[in-house]
Design an enzyme around this catalytic site. Sequence first.
Site, PDB file in Angstrom:
ATOM      1  N   GLY A  54      58.286 -88.940  24.737  1.00 15.15           N
ATOM      2  CA  GLY A  54      56.914 -89.418  24.595  1.00 15.15           C
ATOM      3  C   GLY A  54      56.585 -89.736  23.151  1.00 15.15           C
TER       4      GLY A  54
ATOM      5  N   GLY B 240      58.156 -91.653  21.102  1.00 14.30           N
ATOM      6  CA  GLY B 240      58.353 -93.058  20.734  1.00 14.30           C
ATOM      7  C   GLY B 240      59.654 -93.345  20.015  1.00 14.30           C
TER       8      GLY B 240
ATOM      9  NE  ARG C 158      68.434 -82.916  13.671  1.00 13.42           N
ATOM     10  CZ  ARG C 158      69.225 -83.855  14.194  1.00 13.42           C
ATOM     11  NH1 ARG C 158      68.963 -84.404  15.366  1.00 13.42           N
ATOM     12  NH2 ARG C 158      70.284 -84.262  13.530  1.00 13.42           N
TER      13      ARG C 158
ATOM     14  CB  ALA D 225      60.841 -93.069   7.797  1.00 13.70           C
TER      15      ALA D 225
ATOM     16  N   GLY E 250      56.361 -85.529  13.902  1.00 20.23           N
ATOM     17  CA  GLY E 250      55.929 -85.116  15.249  1.00 20.23           C
ATOM     18  C   GLY E 250      55.171 -83.808  15.342  1.00 20.23           C
ATOM     19  CD  GLU E 251      58.071 -79.811  14.623  1.00 23.86           C
ATOM     20  OE1 GLU E 251      58.368 -78.690  15.034  1.00 23.86           O
ATOM     21  OE2 GLU E 251      58.713 -80.394  13.733  1.00 23.86           O
TER      22      GLU E 251
HETATM   23  N1  MCN Z   1      57.156 -91.861  13.507  1.00 22.64           N
HETATM   24  C1  MCN Z   1      57.063 -93.039  12.798  1.00 22.64           C
HETATM   25  N2  MCN Z   1      57.361 -93.053  11.463  1.00 22.64           N
HETATM   26  C2  MCN Z   1      57.741 -91.919  10.827  1.00 22.64           C
HETATM   27  C3  MCN Z   1      57.859 -90.726  11.537  1.00 22.64           C
HETATM   28  C4  MCN Z   1      57.581 -90.743  12.883  1.00 22.64           C
HETATM   29  O1  MCN Z   1      56.696 -94.067  13.355  1.00 22.64           O
HETATM   30  N3  MCN Z   1      58.000 -91.957   9.525  1.00 22.64           N
HETATM   31  C5  MCN Z   1      56.782 -91.811  14.940  1.00 22.64           C
HETATM   32  C6  MCN Z   1      57.851 -92.421  15.837  1.00 22.64           C
HETATM   33  O2  MCN Z   1      57.267 -92.949  16.989  1.00 22.64           O
HETATM   34  C7  MCN Z   1      58.715 -91.198  16.167  1.00 22.64           C
HETATM   35  C8  MCN Z   1      57.675 -90.105  16.286  1.00 22.64           C
HETATM   36  O3  MCN Z   1      56.653 -90.457  15.341  1.00 22.64           O
HETATM   37  O4  MCN Z   1      59.430 -91.365  17.368  1.00 22.64           O
HETATM   38  C9  MCN Z   1      58.171 -88.701  16.007  1.00 22.64           C
HETATM   39  O5  MCN Z   1      59.174 -88.727  15.051  1.00 22.64           O
HETATM   40  P1  MCN Z   1      59.814 -87.417  14.391  1.00 22.64           P
HETATM   41  O6  MCN Z   1      58.794 -86.731  13.617  1.00 22.64           O
HETATM   42  O7  MCN Z   1      61.065 -87.814  13.719  1.00 22.64           O
HETATM   43  O8  MCN Z   1      60.145 -86.455  15.645  1.00 22.64           O
HETATM   44  P2  MCN Z   1      61.298 -86.525  16.754  1.00 22.64           P
HETATM   45  O9  MCN Z   1      61.529 -87.909  17.199  1.00 22.64           O
HETATM   46  O10 MCN Z   1      62.445 -85.698  16.332  1.00 22.64           O
HETATM   47  O11 MCN Z   1      60.518 -85.809  17.956  1.00 22.64           O
HETATM   48  C10 MCN Z   1      60.355 -84.436  17.997  1.00 22.64           C
HETATM   49  C11 MCN Z   1      58.958 -83.967  17.645  1.00 22.64           C
HETATM   50  C12 MCN Z   1      58.843 -82.593  18.082  1.00 22.64           C
HETATM   51  S1  MCN Z   1      59.835 -81.487  17.277  1.00 22.64           S
HETATM   52  C13 MCN Z   1      58.071 -82.221  19.162  1.00 22.64           C
HETATM   53  S2  MCN Z   1      58.024 -80.604  19.661  1.00 22.64           S
HETATM   54  C14 MCN Z   1      57.301 -83.189  19.824  1.00 22.64           C
HETATM   55  C15 MCN Z   1      57.016 -84.387  19.054  1.00 22.64           C
HETATM   56  O12 MCN Z   1      57.965 -84.797  18.243  1.00 22.64           O
HETATM   57  N4  MCN Z   1      57.186 -83.224  21.155  1.00 22.64           N
HETATM   58  C16 MCN Z   1      56.519 -84.266  21.736  1.00 22.64           C
HETATM   59  N5  MCN Z   1      56.176 -85.262  19.572  1.00 22.64           N
HETATM   60  C17 MCN Z   1      55.957 -85.296  20.919  1.00 22.64           C
HETATM   61  N6  MCN Z   1      55.264 -86.297  21.479  1.00 22.64           N
HETATM   62  C18 MCN Z   1      55.147 -86.360  22.824  1.00 22.64           C
HETATM   63  N7  MCN Z   1      54.444 -87.374  23.356  1.00 22.64           N
HETATM   64  N8  MCN Z   1      55.741 -85.444  23.648  1.00 22.64           N
HETATM   65  C19 MCN Z   1      56.411 -84.402  23.144  1.00 22.64           C
HETATM   66  O13 MCN Z   1      57.012 -83.547  23.938  1.00 22.64           O
END
Ligand code: MCN
Length: 756
Positions: A482, A484, A524, A703, A707-708
């Site tokens: 979810g 993205g 990550r 970047a 997410g947290e």
């Molecule tokens: N993003 C971006 N540009 C950045 C960083 C992030 O556009 N510089 C956007 C992107 O769409 C990316 C998202 O934010 O896919 C999250 O990126 P990131 O912080 O790298 O996290 P992860 O992809 O590793 O996802 C894990 C993180 C965690 S640890 C949890 S828990 C979590 C979360 O993301 N659970 C989620 N977001 C969530 N969102 C939804 N809808 N559902 C979950 O279960």
Amino acid sequence: MAQVGRGIPRLEARSKVTGRAEYTHNLRLPGMLYAKVFRSTVPHGRIVRIDTSAAAALPGVERVVTGEDIRKVIPEPYYGPAFHDQPILALDKVRHVGEPVAAVVAADPHVAEQAVQLIEAEYEELPAVYDEVEAMTSQAIVHEVLKPAGTFADLKHLAGKTGTNVALDFHLTRGDTDKAFAGADHVFEHTFRSQQALHLAFEPFVAVAEPGDGMVTVHTSNQTPSFVRMEIARLLGWQENQVRVKVPLLGGGFGAKVYVKLEPLVVALALIVRRPVKVALTMEEQFYMITKHPTTFRIKSGVTKDGKITARECEVHWNGGAYADIGPRVCQKSGFTAPGPYDIDHIKIDSYELYTNRTPCGALRGFGIPQLVWAYECHTDIIARELGIDPVEMRRKNILREGRPQATGTKMKDAAIEQVLDALAEQMPWSKPFDRGTGVIRRGRGIAIGFKASISPTTSVAIVNVSADGSASLNMATTDMGQGSDTIMAQIVAEVLDIQAEHVRVMHTDTDITPYDMGTLGSRSTFHMGHAVRLAAEDAKAKLAALAAEAGLPPGTNYPPSEIFVKRYGMRAGNVIGSGTYIPTYQSPDKTTGMSENVTPFWMIGGTGAEIEVDTETGKVRVTRLVNVADCGTPINPRIATTQLSGGATMALGFTLFEDMVLDGGQVTNASLADYKIPGMHDIPPMYNELVDAKQSNGPFGAKGLGESATFGVSPAIANALDDAVGIRLTDLPMTPEAVLRALRAKEGRPLEDDA
Ligand code: MCN
């Protein structure tokens, strides 16, 4: 940049709204059976007898399986990312209410459920412990023996302490806190507690195992497919290539679906009955799977009269529940940030991960950081108010600036803490007068900031496959739950290859074709997998250039791939395959001092501002506005990134105001969505979300993770606003109307009857 920075809609948006998106829940395989789980009713006990005869005799039941039956196919059926402490089905002992004890397999899930009701178990009950501080000294010992898993580099030093409930203790000392306290103008000490809560993804845990010819395929809703493959292979004593793990989209994960959860059980059952088996938990059963750590955090600070923090001591007890899961990492990785994003010379941290007789606790969006920020940002606010210093100024005076050492000694780099604080102050707007009201409804506002280290060192591998028509597909094991990730990884491929993100196809995890990734956790993926994807696309691009040269095309021009393939092979034929691997550098903290020069590849920064209304007659707190600010370096997709802020903040709002797993003698008394309240549409306040203008110099296209970040500051910002509104300070979560009313009445000198 043409593709990075585009706020495109998610690539899978259409398939989700039309119901075509692929989820494990929808999977039906020929001959598939369903399993239901019989669970422990006691919190701690020796198994005396399990009677499965009536269940086995029920027409339609294929098989009833106990822990001892599992031993016949998996002789050492214990799993876990930190310790091999969790049996697939209970063996000898049960350690929490709701622990799986037996499973019934049937063609009809309703028959399986009915048969579960016919199983009887007898236990010799043992003394139990539920509280994390009591667990330090309790005679009730949850695990007699501990086997460290030794899987992850950062957990290699784990040993556990036999004869205690301590799974891991982490200690850090810098400077001399005792001396600094003695010389401080003021010393403040407070204790804050947080509750057990859970992820509650709307897609509950589900897994299907399909036995094959000398192999097994696991279809699962999981955030760490590469680990599932390793762990199942280890349990079975097979090669990894005999285990295939497939993960489609997830209906939310939030950290619950990391490492292995249902997979060992479903695989064992499928191997026993030699048919595909599905296990799908109900909402209620999620209360017995994995939860958020309750914590007790004692924090003590030495401060000068003008508000400079000179020393801080942090003692954190993490309630890990019955099985360690990834709790030891929460205790260590989050533990070392316990003093907060502040520049403090004298620091002492003692962080303890404890076993108790509760549902296991593991990773939940924020990985322990929200529990820490809850304490250090309330504490910081209390100090500011008592010293008569503006809370924003107090923070500004103390924050960690570029190049200054964090508690571990690692120098801060690319951490826009001050920018986040400034943006919060501006958007509140903090300098403008604020109407606190005079009648029954009072108003207040508060802020909080937090930070988090990324998990390190971890590996990500990606493959980019360019076809002869110029279209590209991406193979990676990042799970889109979810957040993205499919969309932003496509944007990264497209940026490098100079194509449109919409033309990149992202393959969902199938470990037979998608390479290793440590997991979609700890925010990550954008950083680590983003790098691997960038490298893979760059590799493909270099190979395309080489192909163009072989084809005799003059260098220096960006030829469309289709032209290169036709020129080289005489027709649209062939592929170019690029691969990329990324692993950051890391230095593990010294075992005695906790110090490290390189503890994380990046810092995540998040801050929250809250405006609230308090009904002084009922104690109800209504959040009227939330300001969420974060530093994620360059947003790859600003549109989705912003929704990550509102999603994270909404989740944290539930943990702040109402979510709480209520325990009575080890039994969860509100294990249903009717009794366990999560935020509904009417609870969600208007939100302002901002990503500060920053860049992560070592990140892919600048970047880093996000997410947290919005979960960090919500609870303390609301508690600080409550103090601002009515002058009461709550130190326990959640801040229910009852808790607020009790505190209000106590302050007015007319306590509620049962408090008198
Ligand atoms: N993003 C971006 N540009 C950045 C960083 C992030 O556009 N510089 C956007 C992107 O769409 C990316 C998202 O934010 O896919 C999250 O990126 P990131 O912080 O790298 O996290 P992860 O992809 O590793 O996802 C894990 C993180 C965690 S640890 C949890 S828990 C979590 C979360 O993301 N659970 C989620 N977001 C969530 N969102 C939804 N809808 N559902 C979950 O279960």
